[in-house]
Design a protein around this motif. Structure first.
Motif, mmCIF file in Angstrom:
data_model
loop_
_atom_site.group_PDB
_atom_site.id
_atom_site.type_symbol
_atom_site.label_atom_id
_atom_site.label_comp_id
_atom_site.label_asym_id
_atom_site.label_seq_id
_atom_site.Cartn_x
_atom_site.Cartn_y
_atom_site.Cartn_z
ATOM 1 N N ILE A 145 0.853 -1.200 0.000
ATOM 2 C CA ILE A 145 0.000 0.000 0.000
ATOM 3 C C ILE A 145 0.884 1.243 0.000
ATOM 4 N N ALA A 146 0.704 2.111 -1.004
ATOM 5 C CA ALA A 146 1.441 3.380 -1.053
ATOM 6 C C ALA A 146 0.792 4.348 -0.074
ATOM 7 N N CYS A 147 1.448 4.585 1.050
ATOM 8 C CA CYS A 147 0.905 5.494 2.069
ATOM 9 C C CYS A 147 1.328 6.920 1.732
ATOM 10 N N ILE A 184 2.644 -5.676 -6.313
ATOM 11 C CA ILE A 184 1.951 -4.514 -6.863
ATOM 12 C C ILE A 184 1.942 -3.419 -5.788
ATOM 13 N N VAL A 185 2.092 -2.172 -6.263
ATOM 14 C CA VAL A 185 2.009 -1.014 -5.366
ATOM 15 C C VAL A 185 0.678 -0.334 -5.650
ATOM 16 N N VAL A 186 -0.181 -0.275 -4.646
ATOM 17 C CA VAL A 186 -1.506 0.304 -4.837
ATOM 18 C C VAL A 186 -1.687 1.460 -3.859
ATOM 19 N N GLY A 187 -1.995 2.632 -4.393
ATOM 20 C CA GLY A 187 -2.208 3.802 -3.553
ATOM 21 C C GLY A 187 -3.676 4.121 -3.429
ATOM 22 N N VAL A 234 13.513 -4.356 -10.315
ATOM 23 C CA VAL A 234 13.193 -2.995 -10.750
ATOM 24 C C VAL A 234 11.740 -2.634 -10.438
ATOM 25 N N VAL A 235 11.504 -1.325 -10.349
ATOM 26 C CA VAL A 235 10.138 -0.809 -10.362
ATOM 27 C C VAL A 235 9.809 -0.605 -11.834
ATOM 28 N N CYS A 236 8.694 -1.104 -12.294
ATOM 29 C CA CYS A 236 8.352 -0.875 -13.696
ATOM 30 C C CYS A 236 6.841 -0.890 -13.864
ATOM 31 N N THR A 249 5.360 -3.307 -9.386
ATOM 32 C CA THR A 249 4.598 -2.552 -10.373
ATOM 33 C C THR A 249 3.490 -1.680 -9.780
ATOM 34 N N PRO A 250 3.648 -0.355 -9.911
ATOM 35 C CA PRO A 250 2.539 0.559 -9.594
ATOM 36 C C PRO A 250 1.600 0.671 -10.802
ATOM 37 N N GLY A 251 0.627 1.552 -10.722
ATOM 38 C CA GLY A 251 -0.302 1.729 -11.855
ATOM 39 C C GLY A 251 -1.356 0.646 -11.853
ATOM 40 N N VAL A 252 -1.864 0.292 -10.675
ATOM 41 C CA VAL A 252 -2.851 -0.782 -10.551
ATOM 42 C C VAL A 252 -4.216 -0.170 -10.236
ATOM 43 N N ARG A 253 -5.224 -0.620 -10.943
ATOM 44 C CA ARG A 253 -6.587 -0.137 -10.723
ATOM 45 C C ARG A 253 -7.560 -1.307 -10.817
ATOM 46 N N PHE A 254 -8.675 -1.218 -10.065
ATOM 47 C CA PHE A 254 -9.715 -2.230 -10.212
ATOM 48 C C PHE A 254 -10.406 -2.025 -11.552
ATOM 49 N N ASP A 284 -4.759 9.853 -12.416
ATOM 50 C CA ASP A 284 -3.776 10.353 -13.382
ATOM 51 C C ASP A 284 -2.916 9.237 -13.973
ATOM 52 N N GLN A 285 -3.174 7.985 -13.605
ATOM 53 C CA GLN A 285 -2.373 6.886 -14.163
ATOM 54 C C GLN A 285 -2.916 6.570 -15.557
ATOM 55 N N LYS A 286 -2.006 6.489 -16.527
ATOM 56 C CA LYS A 286 -2.463 6.288 -17.901
ATOM 57 C C LYS A 286 -2.470 4.809 -18.276
ATOM 58 N N VAL A 334 3.844 -1.794 3.517
ATOM 59 C CA VAL A 334 3.585 -0.363 3.369
ATOM 60 C C VAL A 334 4.703 0.306 2.582
ATOM 61 N N LYS A 335 4.343 1.174 1.650
ATOM 62 C CA LYS A 335 5.361 1.989 0.965
ATOM 63 C C LYS A 335 5.365 3.385 1.562
ATOM 64 N N ILE A 336 6.550 3.822 2.000
ATOM 65 C CA ILE A 336 6.717 5.194 2.479
ATOM 66 C C ILE A 336 7.531 5.934 1.433
ATOM 67 N N LEU A 364 11.371 6.857 -15.253
ATOM 68 C CA LEU A 364 10.104 7.156 -14.598
ATOM 69 C C LEU A 364 8.972 7.097 -15.620
ATOM 70 N N THR A 365 7.803 6.688 -15.174
ATOM 71 C CA THR A 365 6.683 6.619 -16.129
ATOM 72 C C THR A 365 6.228 8.012 -16.554
ATOM 73 N N SER A 366 6.699 9.041 -15.843
ATOM 74 C CA SER A 366 6.378 10.406 -16.264
ATOM 75 C C SER A 366 7.291 10.891 -17.396
HETATM 76 O O1 C5P Z 1 -2.406 6.167 -6.057
HETATM 77 P P1 C5P Z 1 -1.647 5.291 -6.988
HETATM 78 O O2 C5P Z 1 -2.096 3.826 -6.961
HETATM 79 O O3 C5P Z 1 -1.574 5.826 -8.388
HETATM 80 O O4 C5P Z 1 -0.165 5.292 -6.372
HETATM 81 C C1 C5P Z 1 0.917 4.661 -7.004
HETATM 82 C C2 C5P Z 1 2.162 4.849 -6.193
HETATM 83 O O5 C5P Z 1 3.260 4.347 -6.931
HETATM 84 C C3 C5P Z 1 2.505 6.302 -5.874
HETATM 85 O O6 C5P Z 1 3.171 6.321 -4.601
HETATM 86 C C4 C5P Z 1 3.445 6.699 -6.982
HETATM 87 O O7 C5P Z 1 4.346 7.701 -6.592
HETATM 88 C C5 C5P Z 1 4.185 5.379 -7.206
HETATM 89 N N1 C5P Z 1 4.786 5.241 -8.538
HETATM 90 C C6 C5P Z 1 4.040 5.303 -9.720
HETATM 91 N N2 C5P Z 1 4.666 5.151 -10.932
HETATM 92 C C7 C5P Z 1 5.984 4.956 -10.985
HETATM 93 C C8 C5P Z 1 6.747 4.891 -9.813
HETATM 94 C C9 C5P Z 1 6.097 5.045 -8.598
HETATM 95 O O8 C5P Z 1 2.838 5.458 -9.674
HETATM 96 N N3 C5P Z 1 6.557 4.776 -12.148
#
Ligand code: C5P
Length: 232
Positions: free
Chosen positions: A7-9, A207-210, A155-157, A177-182, A189-191, A31-33, A118-120
């Motif tokens: 969980i992304a806190c 998976i990292v879920v915020g 890696v984070v990807c 892997t972040p960018g997870v949605r139901f 804002d995740q594309k 937990v992710k800090i 970065l995904t940005s």
């Molecule tokens: O709220 P959400 O599920 O989009 O949060 C995703 C988390 O993963 C945030 O903490 C964001 O900073 C992180 N993250 C990301 N994309 C990346 C690296 C990290 O969304 N490429």
């Protein structure tokens, strides 16, 4: 490698974070800090969450000269986090220094993973701002291989890259892997997103879920849904 939901806190204060974690009662999610909370609340927030029995991914994305990163990592390993990260763009030497710093006198250490691009960052900004002309997918894969060469754990990807990373670097090389949605949720804002079930299918390790958990009407139920789809 045991699969888990992190969980992304992404909160800006200690009180808000601990009030959120209190909702989980007996459960102890990973937990992710990130930078926001760490810079606001300091290392004590790590100690406090750890003392409550949670595993911690400290997401500070270090990037500096090898000696500075090595020393900073040594401090982070004393904080007893379970996973931390850096930018692969800091070079193989920086990543090797980081591993050295992170390793405790008894030989144990937290998992160390690299951020590739970065995904940005997109192809255009990479070419214009960074003068990197190769296709972004190749750059991501090259950075992942550098991380592997330096001895890092993964890696984070994006979930969409996890399968390719495993093919290039081996199944035991961790993908976070972040960018997870139901399927029925808001993308925010995740594309490029995937459901927890899809992330499981393509072989993500964590998976990292915020927001789908932190902003849910019932965060514990949302977390449990992630675990059911991704882990069970
Ligand atoms: O709220 P959400 O599920 O989009 O949060 C995703 C988390 O993963 C945030 O903490 C964001 O900073 C992180 N993250 C990301 N994309 C990346 C690296 C990290 O969304 N490429």
């Amino acid at each position: 490698m045991g699969k888990d939901v992190i969980i992304a806190c992404d909160f800006s204060s200690k009180d808000e974070t601990l009030a959120f974690l209190d909702k989980f009662q007996g459960r102890k999610p990973y937990v992710k800090i990130g930078m926001e909370l760490f810079y606001a609340a300091g290392p004590d927030i790590v100690r406090e969450i750890k003392a409550r029995g949670h595993k911690i991914f400290l997401d500070l994305k270090l990037h500096d000269i090898p000696n500075t990163v090595k020393k900073a990592m040594s401090v982070l390993s004393n904080l007893d986090v379970d996973m931390t990260n850096l930018h692969a763009a800091g070079t193989v030497r920086m990543m090797e220094g980081a591993l050295e710093g992170l390793t405790r006198p008894d030989g144990t250490r937290p998992l160390l993973i690299a951020v590739t691009q970065l995904t940005s960052t997109d192809q255009e900004s990479m070419e214009q701002d960074l003068l990197i002309k190769e296709p972004i997918a190749e750059v991501v894969m090259h950075y992942a291989q550098n991380a592997k060469r330096a001895g890092l754990d993964g890696v984070v990807c994006s979930p969409l890259e996890a399968e390719k990373v495993h093919n290039a670097c081996g199944k035991s090389f961790i993908t976070v892997t972040p960018g997870v949605r139901f399927a029925d949720g808001d993308k925010g804002d995740q594309k490029r997103v995937m459901t927890p079930a899809e992330a499981k299918r393509i072989g993500s390790d964590y998976i990292v879920v915020g927001r789908p958990v932190t902003q849910a009407a019932d965060p514990v139920a949302a977390y449990e849904r992630c675990v059911r789809e991704f882990v069970d």
